[in-house]
Design a protein around this motif. Structure first.
Motif, PDB file in Angstrom:
ATOM      1  N   ALA A 110     -27.332  14.257 -42.893  1.00  0.00           N
ATOM      2  CA  ALA A 110     -26.419  14.728 -41.921  1.00  0.00           C
ATOM      3  C   ALA A 110     -25.252  14.715 -42.048  1.00  0.00           C
ATOM      4  O   ALA A 110     -24.567  13.708 -42.459  1.00  0.00           O
ATOM      5  CB  ALA A 110     -27.098  13.699 -40.801  1.00  0.00           C
ATOM      6  N   SER A 111     -24.475  15.968 -42.046  1.00  0.00           N
ATOM      7  CA  SER A 111     -23.027  16.063 -42.421  1.00  0.00           C
ATOM      8  C   SER A 111     -22.354  15.711 -41.147  1.00  0.00           C
ATOM      9  O   SER A 111     -22.602  16.578 -39.862  1.00  0.00           O
ATOM     10  CB  SER A 111     -22.801  17.247 -42.864  1.00  0.00           C
ATOM     11  N   THR A 112     -21.212  15.363 -41.236  1.00  0.00           N
ATOM     12  CA  THR A 112     -20.078  15.021 -40.056  1.00  0.00           C
ATOM     13  C   THR A 112     -18.834  15.285 -40.304  1.00  0.00           C
ATOM     14  O   THR A 112     -18.334  14.867 -41.401  1.00  0.00           O
ATOM     15  CB  THR A 112     -20.240  13.340 -39.497  1.00  0.00           C
ATOM     16  N   THR A 113     -18.139  16.278 -39.656  1.00  0.00           N
ATOM     17  CA  THR A 113     -16.598  16.167 -39.906  1.00  0.00           C
ATOM     18  C   THR A 113     -15.981  14.927 -39.305  1.00  0.00           C
ATOM     19  O   THR A 113     -16.094  14.912 -38.336  1.00  0.00           O
ATOM     20  CB  THR A 113     -15.880  17.595 -39.236  1.00  0.00           C
ATOM     21  N   ILE A 114     -15.110  14.606 -40.333  1.00  0.00           N
ATOM     22  CA  ILE A 114     -14.261  13.278 -40.244  1.00  0.00           C
ATOM     23  C   ILE A 114     -12.742  13.582 -40.275  1.00  0.00           C
ATOM     24  O   ILE A 114     -11.992  12.536 -40.447  1.00  0.00           O
ATOM     25  CB  ILE A 114     -14.636  12.358 -40.905  1.00  0.00           C
ATOM     26  N   THR A 115     -12.363  14.805 -40.184  1.00  0.00           N
ATOM     27  CA  THR A 115     -10.989  15.215 -40.515  1.00  0.00           C
ATOM     28  C   THR A 115      -9.929  14.319 -39.739  1.00  0.00           C
ATOM     29  O   THR A 115      -9.133  13.927 -40.168  1.00  0.00           O
ATOM     30  CB  THR A 115     -10.855  16.549 -40.180  1.00  0.00           C
ATOM     31  N   HIS A 116     -10.362  14.222 -38.493  1.00  0.00           N
ATOM     32  CA  HIS A 116      -9.321  13.593 -37.449  1.00  0.00           C
ATOM     33  C   HIS A 116      -9.466  12.121 -37.418  1.00  0.00           C
ATOM     34  O   HIS A 116      -8.488  11.418 -36.906  1.00  0.00           O
ATOM     35  CB  HIS A 116      -9.377  14.218 -35.957  1.00  0.00           C
ATOM     36  N   ASP A 117     -10.677  11.519 -38.197  1.00  0.00           N
ATOM     37  CA  ASP A 117     -10.685  10.143 -38.173  1.00  0.00           C
ATOM     38  C   ASP A 117     -10.299   9.745 -39.882  1.00  0.00           C
ATOM     39  O   ASP A 117     -10.511   8.616 -40.341  1.00  0.00           O
ATOM     40  CB  ASP A 117     -11.912   9.672 -38.182  1.00  0.00           C
ATOM     41  N   THR A 118      -9.601  10.714 -40.645  1.00  0.00           N
ATOM     42  CA  THR A 118      -9.217  10.304 -42.155  1.00  0.00           C
ATOM     43  C   THR A 118      -7.635  10.493 -42.187  1.00  0.00           C
ATOM     44  O   THR A 118      -6.977  11.373 -41.502  1.00  0.00           O
ATOM     45  CB  THR A 118      -9.940  11.248 -43.106  1.00  0.00           C
ATOM     46  N   GLU A 119      -7.129   9.452 -42.864  1.00  0.00           N
ATOM     47  CA  GLU A 119      -5.748   9.679 -43.179  1.00  0.00           C
ATOM     48  C   GLU A 119      -5.138  11.178 -43.798  1.00  0.00           C
ATOM     49  O   GLU A 119      -6.149  11.397 -44.681  1.00  0.00           O
ATOM     50  CB  GLU A 119      -5.090   8.591 -44.110  1.00  0.00           C
ATOM     51  N   GLU A 120      -4.379  11.625 -43.281  1.00  0.00           N
ATOM     52  CA  GLU A 120      -3.963  13.048 -43.610  1.00  0.00           C
ATOM     53  C   GLU A 120      -3.205  13.228 -44.939  1.00  0.00           C
ATOM     54  O   GLU A 120      -2.985  14.503 -45.523  1.00  0.00           O
ATOM     55  CB  GLU A 120      -3.197  13.691 -42.326  1.00  0.00           C
ATOM     56  N   ARG A 121      -2.890  12.431 -45.583  1.00  0.00           N
ATOM     57  CA  ARG A 121      -1.972  12.424 -46.705  1.00  0.00           C
ATOM     58  C   ARG A 121      -2.567  11.628 -47.781  1.00  0.00           C
ATOM     59  O   ARG A 121      -3.017  10.449 -47.823  1.00  0.00           O
ATOM     60  CB  ARG A 121      -0.647  12.368 -46.748  1.00  0.00           C
ATOM     61  N   SER A 122      -2.295  11.966 -49.158  1.00  0.00           N
ATOM     62  CA  SER A 122      -2.397  11.282 -50.465  1.00  0.00           C
ATOM     63  C   SER A 122      -1.395  11.553 -51.356  1.00  0.00           C
ATOM     64  O   SER A 122      -1.040  12.564 -51.693  1.00  0.00           O
ATOM     65  CB  SER A 122      -3.935  11.542 -50.969  1.00  0.00           C
ATOM     66  N   ILE A 123      -1.064  10.370 -52.010  1.00  0.00           N
ATOM     67  CA  ILE A 123      -0.081  10.584 -53.172  1.00  0.00           C
ATOM     68  C   ILE A 123      -0.747  10.168 -54.464  1.00  0.00           C
ATOM     69  O   ILE A 123      -1.164   8.991 -54.395  1.00  0.00           O
ATOM     70  CB  ILE A 123       1.135   9.923 -52.705  1.00  0.00           C
ATOM     71  N   SER A 124      -0.430  10.738 -55.723  1.00  0.00           N
ATOM     72  CA  SER A 124      -1.070  10.382 -56.788  1.00  0.00           C
ATOM     73  C   SER A 124      -0.046  10.784 -58.041  1.00  0.00           C
ATOM     74  O   SER A 124       1.041  11.419 -58.058  1.00  0.00           O
ATOM     75  CB  SER A 124      -2.227  10.981 -56.920  1.00  0.00           C
ATOM     76  N   ALA A 125      -0.265   9.890 -58.963  1.00  0.00           N
ATOM     77  CA  ALA A 125       0.593  10.305 -60.334  1.00  0.00           C
ATOM     78  C   ALA A 125      -0.619  10.906 -61.167  1.00  0.00           C
ATOM     79  O   ALA A 125      -1.784  10.628 -61.172  1.00  0.00           O
ATOM     80  CB  ALA A 125       0.850   8.992 -61.000  1.00  0.00           C
ATOM     81  N   THR A 126      -0.046  11.855 -61.961  1.00  0.00           N
ATOM     82  CA  THR A 126      -0.802  12.972 -62.657  1.00  0.00           C
ATOM     83  C   THR A 126      -0.246  13.016 -64.350  1.00  0.00           C
ATOM     84  O   THR A 126       1.007  12.999 -64.079  1.00  0.00           O
ATOM     85  CB  THR A 126      -0.838  14.256 -62.015  1.00  0.00           C
ATOM     86  N   ALA A 127      -0.953  12.843 -64.999  1.00  0.00           N
ATOM     87  CA  ALA A 127      -0.762  13.072 -66.396  1.00  0.00           C
ATOM     88  C   ALA A 127      -1.551  13.999 -67.151  1.00  0.00           C
ATOM     89  O   ALA A 127      -2.881  13.973 -66.689  1.00  0.00           O
ATOM     90  CB  ALA A 127      -0.692  11.788 -67.187  1.00  0.00           C
ATOM     91  N   GLY A 128      -1.398  14.626 -68.161  1.00  0.00           N
ATOM     92  CA  GLY A 128      -2.186  15.609 -68.640  1.00  0.00           C
ATOM     93  C   GLY A 128      -1.902  16.074 -69.777  1.00  0.00           C
ATOM     94  O   GLY A 128      -0.591  16.032 -70.366  1.00  0.00           O
ATOM     95  N   ALA A 129      -2.639  17.092 -70.352  1.00  0.00           N
ATOM     96  CA  ALA A 129      -2.135  17.978 -71.811  1.00  0.00           C
ATOM     97  C   ALA A 129      -2.548  19.416 -71.495  1.00  0.00           C
ATOM     98  O   ALA A 129      -3.550  19.604 -70.556  1.00  0.00           O
ATOM     99  CB  ALA A 129      -3.003  17.318 -72.911  1.00  0.00           C
ATOM    100  N   GLU A 130      -1.860  20.271 -72.113  1.00  0.00           N
ATOM    101  CA  GLU A 130      -2.133  21.573 -72.060  1.00  0.00           C
ATOM    102  C   GLU A 130      -2.268  22.140 -73.522  1.00  0.00           C
ATOM    103  O   GLU A 130      -1.399  21.853 -74.571  1.00  0.00           O
ATOM    104  CB  GLU A 130      -0.940  22.412 -71.239  1.00  0.00           C
ATOM    105  N   PHE A 131      -3.292  22.965 -73.605  1.00  0.00           N
ATOM    106  CA  PHE A 131      -3.296  23.666 -74.977  1.00  0.00           C
ATOM    107  C   PHE A 131      -3.601  25.272 -74.843  1.00  0.00           C
ATOM    108  O   PHE A 131      -4.444  25.712 -73.985  1.00  0.00           O
ATOM    109  CB  PHE A 131      -4.727  23.326 -75.866  1.00  0.00           C
TER     110      PHE A 131
END
Length: 168
Positions: free
Chosen positions: A103-124
């Motif tokens: 059973a799927s429920t929408t929890i958008t209004h009960d979830t923190e609206e933002r996230s901040i992350s550090a990103t690292a990667g490589a490109e070829f």
């Protein structure tokens, strides 16, 4: 494409017992603008639609979060075909869903609206205007669930992403 995890063991307060989670696949698509500073160094701003999520093994609860993701990456070319990138990523929640026993429920209004992350990667660069990118994202802030409905819990994201980029 990506695989992401909602790591509740890094939440606050830490759970009394370890919560085992599994990684979930997701999609990522978007556009970017690259501003060169020199032949080897550039700044890349991206505008992405990202799907993130995870699954709690003990309860079978699955989470799916759709975000507008805004990575700001400092890119350095080690060779003409290979480079590395590093920077923050800011995510703004578009939609959140929780699935329990099918059973799927929408929890958008009960979830923190933002996230901040550090990103690292490589490109070829496979061709002059086609590259493959591999990234790892490490969540810096706690993302809260059940913020308004009581019994709040928190997690931090982890994500690995593989993408192809076409430049014009």
């Amino acid at each position: 494409m990506n695989v992401s995890n909602t790591n509740f063991n890094r939440g606050f307060p830490k759970p009394a017992t370890s919560i085992e989670t599994t990684w979930k696949p997701g999609a990522v698509v978007g556009l970017f603008v690259q501003v060169p500073f020199s032949q080897k160094l550039s700044l890349q701003q991206e505008y992405l639609f990202s799907q993130m999520g995870g699954k709690v093994k003990s309860t079978g609860t699955e989470y799916r979060f759709n975000y507008l993701s805004l990575p700001v990456l400092l890119k350095y070319s080690l060779t003409p075909r290979f480079g590395i990138a590093l920077g923050p990523q800011f995510d703004l929640l578009l939609q959140a869903k929780q699935k329990i026993n099918g059973a799927s429920t929408t929890i958008t209004h009960d979830t923190e609206e933002r996230s901040i992350s550090a990103t690292a990667g490589a490109e070829f660069y496979v061709l002059d205007n086609l590259s493959l990118n591999l990234r790892y994202l490490y969540g810096l802030n706690h993302v809260g669930l059940s913020q308004r409905s009581g019994n709040p819990t928190e997690f931090k994201y982890e994500m690995a992403q593989l993408s192809a980029t076409v430049t014009f």
